[in-house]
Design a protein around this motif. Sequence first.
Motif, PDB file in Angstrom:
ATOM      1  N   ALA A 152      50.396 -23.813   0.325  1.00  0.00           N
ATOM      2  CA  ALA A 152      51.099 -22.762   1.180  1.00  0.00           C
ATOM      3  C   ALA A 152      52.515 -21.782   0.674  1.00  0.00           C
ATOM      4  O   ALA A 152      52.250 -21.116   1.699  1.00  0.00           O
ATOM      5  CB  ALA A 152      51.913 -24.173   1.927  1.00  0.00           C
ATOM      6  N   SER A 153      53.092 -22.462  -0.547  1.00  0.00           N
ATOM      7  CA  SER A 153      53.688 -20.989  -0.619  1.00  0.00           C
ATOM      8  C   SER A 153      53.395 -19.570  -1.237  1.00  0.00           C
ATOM      9  O   SER A 153      54.108 -18.873  -0.132  1.00  0.00           O
ATOM     10  CB  SER A 153      54.920 -21.248  -1.961  1.00  0.00           C
ATOM     11  OG  SER A 153      53.365 -21.927  -2.825  1.00  0.00           O
ATOM     12  N   SER A 157      46.216 -14.167   0.712  1.00  0.00           N
ATOM     13  CA  SER A 157      44.267 -14.416   0.961  1.00  0.00           C
ATOM     14  C   SER A 157      44.288 -15.193  -0.760  1.00  0.00           C
ATOM     15  O   SER A 157      44.032 -15.921  -0.243  1.00  0.00           O
ATOM     16  CB  SER A 157      43.660 -12.356   0.071  1.00  0.00           C
ATOM     17  OG  SER A 157      42.494 -13.626  -0.997  1.00  0.00           O
ATOM     18  N   GLN A 158      44.542 -15.805  -1.771  1.00  0.00           N
ATOM     19  CA  GLN A 158      44.902 -15.710  -2.863  1.00  0.00           C
ATOM     20  C   GLN A 158      46.198 -17.483  -2.860  1.00  0.00           C
ATOM     21  O   GLN A 158      45.646 -18.551  -3.069  1.00  0.00           O
ATOM     22  CB  GLN A 158      45.555 -15.134  -3.849  1.00  0.00           C
ATOM     23  CG  GLN A 158      45.611 -14.244  -4.505  1.00  0.00           C
ATOM     24  CD  GLN A 158      46.476 -13.871  -5.708  1.00  0.00           C
ATOM     25  OE1 GLN A 158      47.576 -13.748  -5.490  1.00  0.00           O
ATOM     26  NE2 GLN A 158      45.859 -12.482  -6.800  1.00  0.00           N
ATOM     27  N   GLY A 159      46.502 -17.834  -1.637  1.00  0.00           N
ATOM     28  CA  GLY A 159      47.041 -18.422  -1.141  1.00  0.00           C
ATOM     29  C   GLY A 159      46.700 -18.982  -0.897  1.00  0.00           C
ATOM     30  O   GLY A 159      45.975 -20.832  -0.878  1.00  0.00           O
ATOM     31  N   ARG A 160      45.474 -18.841   0.605  1.00  0.00           N
ATOM     32  CA  ARG A 160      44.460 -19.312   0.960  1.00  0.00           C
ATOM     33  C   ARG A 160      43.479 -19.625   0.032  1.00  0.00           C
ATOM     34  O   ARG A 160      43.402 -21.076   0.532  1.00  0.00           O
ATOM     35  CB  ARG A 160      43.827 -18.539   2.408  1.00  0.00           C
ATOM     36  CG  ARG A 160      45.025 -18.067   3.260  1.00  0.00           C
ATOM     37  CD  ARG A 160      44.215 -17.342   4.335  1.00  0.00           C
ATOM     38  NE  ARG A 160      42.612 -17.543   5.301  1.00  0.00           N
ATOM     39  CZ  ARG A 160      41.748 -17.584   5.108  1.00  0.00           C
ATOM     40  NH1 ARG A 160      41.822 -16.287   5.182  1.00  0.00           N
ATOM     41  NH2 ARG A 160      40.539 -17.984   6.376  1.00  0.00           N
ATOM     42  N   GLN A 161      42.776 -19.120  -0.996  1.00  0.00           N
ATOM     43  CA  GLN A 161      41.812 -19.485  -1.680  1.00  0.00           C
ATOM     44  C   GLN A 161      42.300 -20.696  -2.488  1.00  0.00           C
ATOM     45  O   GLN A 161      41.286 -21.637  -3.051  1.00  0.00           O
ATOM     46  CB  GLN A 161      41.138 -18.187  -2.045  1.00  0.00           C
ATOM     47  CG  GLN A 161      40.521 -16.933  -1.896  1.00  0.00           C
ATOM     48  CD  GLN A 161      40.592 -16.716  -3.013  1.00  0.00           C
ATOM     49  OE1 GLN A 161      40.761 -15.646  -4.038  1.00  0.00           O
ATOM     50  NE2 GLN A 161      39.771 -15.025  -2.266  1.00  0.00           N
ATOM     51  N   GLY A 174      53.407 -14.757   1.481  1.00  0.00           N
ATOM     52  CA  GLY A 174      52.474 -12.987   1.892  1.00  0.00           C
ATOM     53  C   GLY A 174      52.974 -13.063   3.116  1.00  0.00           C
ATOM     54  O   GLY A 174      52.701 -11.581   2.814  1.00  0.00           O
ATOM     55  N   LEU A 175      52.887 -13.785   3.761  1.00  0.00           N
ATOM     56  CA  LEU A 175      53.348 -13.635   5.208  1.00  0.00           C
ATOM     57  C   LEU A 175      54.724 -12.932   5.118  1.00  0.00           C
ATOM     58  O   LEU A 175      54.750 -11.820   6.514  1.00  0.00           O
ATOM     59  CB  LEU A 175      53.292 -14.735   6.351  1.00  0.00           C
ATOM     60  CG  LEU A 175      52.093 -14.951   6.518  1.00  0.00           C
ATOM     61  CD1 LEU A 175      51.941 -16.568   7.919  1.00  0.00           C
ATOM     62  CD2 LEU A 175      51.457 -13.780   7.775  1.00  0.00           C
ATOM     63  N   PHE A 176      55.351 -13.607   4.338  1.00  0.00           N
ATOM     64  CA  PHE A 176      57.132 -12.687   4.477  1.00  0.00           C
ATOM     65  C   PHE A 176      56.699 -11.710   3.901  1.00  0.00           C
ATOM     66  O   PHE A 176      57.204 -10.567   4.662  1.00  0.00           O
ATOM     67  CB  PHE A 176      57.999 -13.778   3.262  1.00  0.00           C
ATOM     68  CG  PHE A 176      58.910 -13.044   3.005  1.00  0.00           C
ATOM     69  CD1 PHE A 176      59.929 -13.335   4.588  1.00  0.00           C
ATOM     70  CD2 PHE A 176      59.923 -12.689   1.789  1.00  0.00           C
ATOM     71  CE1 PHE A 176      61.111 -12.517   4.328  1.00  0.00           C
ATOM     72  CE2 PHE A 176      60.539 -12.136   2.115  1.00  0.00           C
ATOM     73  CZ  PHE A 176      62.032 -12.007   3.326  1.00  0.00           C
ATOM     74  N   ILE A 177      56.324 -11.530   3.290  1.00  0.00           N
ATOM     75  CA  ILE A 177      56.037  -9.839   2.080  1.00  0.00           C
ATOM     76  C   ILE A 177      56.000  -9.053   2.923  1.00  0.00           C
ATOM     77  O   ILE A 177      55.966  -7.825   3.086  1.00  0.00           O
ATOM     78  CB  ILE A 177      55.076  -9.656   0.949  1.00  0.00           C
ATOM     79  CG1 ILE A 177      55.619 -10.627  -0.256  1.00  0.00           C
ATOM     80  CG2 ILE A 177      54.226  -8.414   0.607  1.00  0.00           C
ATOM     81  CD1 ILE A 177      54.082 -11.142  -1.074  1.00  0.00           C
TER      82      ILE A 177
END
Length: 180
Positions: free
Chosen positions: A98-99, A90-94, A104-107
């Motif tokens: 991309a990293s 969510s933080q990456g989207r906001q 987040g997806l990997f976690i």
Amino acid sequence: MFADAGAPDWVDWFGRPVATIFFFLSVEGFVHTHNQKRYLSRLLIGFWIMQIGNAVLQRSFSLGSFGLINNIFGDLFVGVLTMYGIQTLSQGRQSHQASKIWGGLFIIVLPLIFAAITMGILAAWHTNPILTGLASMLPSPLIAENGILLYLGPLMYLLRKNRNWQMLAIIAVAWIEVNI
């Protein structure tokens, strides 16, 4: 847990809400803690201590066909790790990073990777007690006390701003558990 030991079914009723309460409290703990990584590390250490304790008890006492698999810390760790992954995503989207999105997806997928590693070790080296013991130290839905139901915690995390939706999610998951 005690059904295999001959306890009546109604004894199990008292324990049914416990995991749900723990999942709810893990959401509240995750949201309100000052150090989420420390929170995760403590859950992981609790998981490891209980896994070792369960192994010692099973080897020390004759339990027959009864096996100890109770380790709520594994469920809580996987659930909170998933919450951490959702938060990172969510933080990456906001922030359009991309990293962070990929991190987040990997976690989120990491416990499933642990499950695949555990299955691979058990399939290939099931007679090697050291490798199977090490595989049991990877927290995953595969060896979780509540199985896939541990994802009730992250679901409640996603619905944390609306208690009514949280309650509906609990009812839906309970209905699914009973009927499937």
